[in-house]
Design a protein around this motif. Structure first.
Motif, PDB file in Angstrom:
ATOM      1  N   ALA A 191       0.845  -1.192   0.000  1.00  0.00           N
ATOM      2  CA  ALA A 191       0.000   0.000   0.000  1.00  0.00           C
ATOM      3  C   ALA A 191       0.878   1.239   0.000  1.00  0.00           C
ATOM      4  O   ALA A 191       1.983   1.242   0.555  1.00  0.00           O
ATOM      5  N   ASP A 235      -9.239  12.791  -0.559  1.00  0.00           N
ATOM      6  CA  ASP A 235      -9.011  11.646  -1.434  1.00  0.00           C
ATOM      7  C   ASP A 235      -7.533  11.486  -1.766  1.00  0.00           C
ATOM      8  O   ASP A 235      -7.014  10.358  -1.832  1.00  0.00           O
ATOM      9  N   LEU A 280      -5.844   9.922   1.138  1.00  0.00           N
ATOM     10  CA  LEU A 280      -6.206   8.505   1.227  1.00  0.00           C
ATOM     11  C   LEU A 280      -5.441   7.683   0.191  1.00  0.00           C
ATOM     12  O   LEU A 280      -4.960   6.582   0.485  1.00  0.00           O
ATOM     13  N   ASP A 281      -5.303   8.221  -1.012  1.00  0.00           N
ATOM     14  CA  ASP A 281      -4.550   7.531  -2.060  1.00  0.00           C
ATOM     15  C   ASP A 281      -3.090   7.360  -1.670  1.00  0.00           C
ATOM     16  O   ASP A 281      -2.425   6.406  -2.100  1.00  0.00           O
ATOM     17  N   THR A 298      -4.932   6.885   6.717  1.00  0.00           N
ATOM     18  CA  THR A 298      -6.043   6.008   7.094  1.00  0.00           C
ATOM     19  C   THR A 298      -7.062   6.671   8.009  1.00  0.00           C
ATOM     20  O   THR A 298      -8.200   6.212   8.106  1.00  0.00           O
ATOM     21  N   ARG A 339     -16.239   6.849   1.486  1.00  0.00           N
ATOM     22  CA  ARG A 339     -14.872   6.303   1.579  1.00  0.00           C
ATOM     23  C   ARG A 339     -14.756   5.368   2.779  1.00  0.00           C
ATOM     24  O   ARG A 339     -14.067   4.362   2.727  1.00  0.00           O
ATOM     25  N   ARG A 390     -11.747   2.521   2.474  1.00  0.00           N
ATOM     26  CA  ARG A 390     -10.562   3.345   2.189  1.00  0.00           C
ATOM     27  C   ARG A 390     -10.176   4.198   3.394  1.00  0.00           C
ATOM     28  O   ARG A 390      -9.010   4.567   3.535  1.00  0.00           O
ATOM     29  N   LYS A 449     -10.181   4.369   7.472  1.00  0.00           N
ATOM     30  CA  LYS A 449     -10.306   3.526   8.661  1.00  0.00           C
ATOM     31  C   LYS A 449     -11.106   4.208   9.761  1.00  0.00           C
ATOM     32  O   LYS A 449     -11.971   3.596  10.400  1.00  0.00           O
TER      33      LYS A 449
END
Length: 329
Positions: A2, A55, A58-59, A63, A88, A93, A95
């Motif tokens: 990741a 976003d 997140l990408d 988390t 999300r 995506r 947490k």
């Protein structure tokens, strides 16, 4: 593997505190000036842009996201951002999604927060004494805050209470013990936080500053405190009070340097990314976000992480010039 954001000291950044507005309906004197000037609307990120920033993080491997302000519940269009982040969260995506609030508008937002999958709200509550609450906040209504806390509890949201301890203001046994008993009776964690020399607080800092070690030692003379292994993405370290059964945390934001384990950055509502709360250095994300280059935003974020300092400079005399409401805590 990741994706991940790692700074030059090897600290992995997994936690974003995203400020959606610098405006607030309270005027707590350690946070915001009574006549505070705010950024013009043209400099403030739109709700859609805030979603794009989230976003991008997140990408890149973040988390956990906490929405902050100012007071985030005053931001027009916030329900759309909550829905966006809720999607999300449902997709796995994101947490953990949390929100920090002064609680004054909380009651009306509880259904939206629950629907979005907000797991916890952090409510700023420096006292449960009505008169002192009014003096500290200058505009707040304690009954509205308490109603919001009750509504959030009834909806099953996790609640953590945050108290900024101010010497000679709210640090007496009368105020501290009542707050501990209030939190424990309702099953809420309570965190005591040192005032920091940021913005308005910098001018009155030494008069109101009280180290957490000093407060904890005083509490230990009245209560039995046992270490607790509970951890959150933030820096609080917890203890269990045997007599009340409540869990209390301490954030020595000024006296201790827990920066070696820092896992977070902050993005203000004007798009400035602050790698460190205790320093003014920032990187502008607004320009890359509004450019036509598809990877400009992520590139700017990655470069900013590389500039994250080894720690704050509170003891070196450096005090950020911005007010706390610009980035949240």
């Amino acid at each position: 593997m990741a994706p991940s954001l790692t700074d030059l000291l090897g600290r992995r950044i997994t936690y974003l505190r995203l400020s959606v507005t610098e405006r607030c309906d309270f005027r707590c004197h350690y946070c915001i000036a009574e006549d505070q000037a705010f950024a013009p609307k043209s400099r403030v990120l739109s709700i859609e842009e805030l979603g794009q920033v989230a976003d991008a993080f997140l990408d890149l491997g973040v988390t956990d996201i906490r929405l902050t302000g100012g007071e985030p519940l005053t931001r027009k269009g916030l329900p759309a951002l909550l829905e966006h982040l809720g999607q999300r969260r449902a997709a796995g995506r994101l947490k953990a999604l949390t929100l920090t609030t002064n609680g004054g508008m909380l009651e009306g937002f509880v259904p939206l927060l629950a629907a979005a999958g907000v797991g916890r709200v952090n409510v700023s509550l420096d006292t449960v004494d009505d008169g002192l609450f009014s003096r500290i906040t200058r505009r707040g209504d304690l009954s509205a805050v308490l109603s919001g806390i009750s509504a959030a509890r009834a909806a099953g949201l996790g609640i953590k209470l945050n108290c900024v301890v101010q010497k000679g203001v709210n640090d007496s046994p009368h105020h501290i013990d009542r707050l501990m008993e209030f939190a424990a009776a309702r099953g809420h964690d309570l965190t005591f936080i040192e005032v920091m020399p940021i913005g308005p607080a910098a001018f009155d800092f030494h008069r109101h500053y009280r180290p957490m070690d000093d407060l904890k030692a005083e509490l230990a003379r009245r209560w039995t405190l046992l270490p607790d292994a509970h951890r959150t993405p933030g820096p609080s370290r917890y203890w269990r009070c045997v007599e009340t059964g409540g869990r209390i945390g301490f954030i020595a934001a000024t006296s201790a340097c827990f920066c070696a384990g820092c896992n977070r950055v902050r993005v203000a509502s004007d798009g400035m990314l602050y790698p460190c709360l205790g320093q003014d250095h920032a990187v502008d994300l607004r320009g890359p976000l509004r450019s036509a280059e598809p990877d400009a935003l992520k590139g700017a974020i990655a470069r900013a992480i590389g500039l994250k300092p080894d720690g704050h400079r509170f003891h070196g005399g450096a005090t950020p010039g911005r007010a706390m409401n610009a980035t949240g805590g």
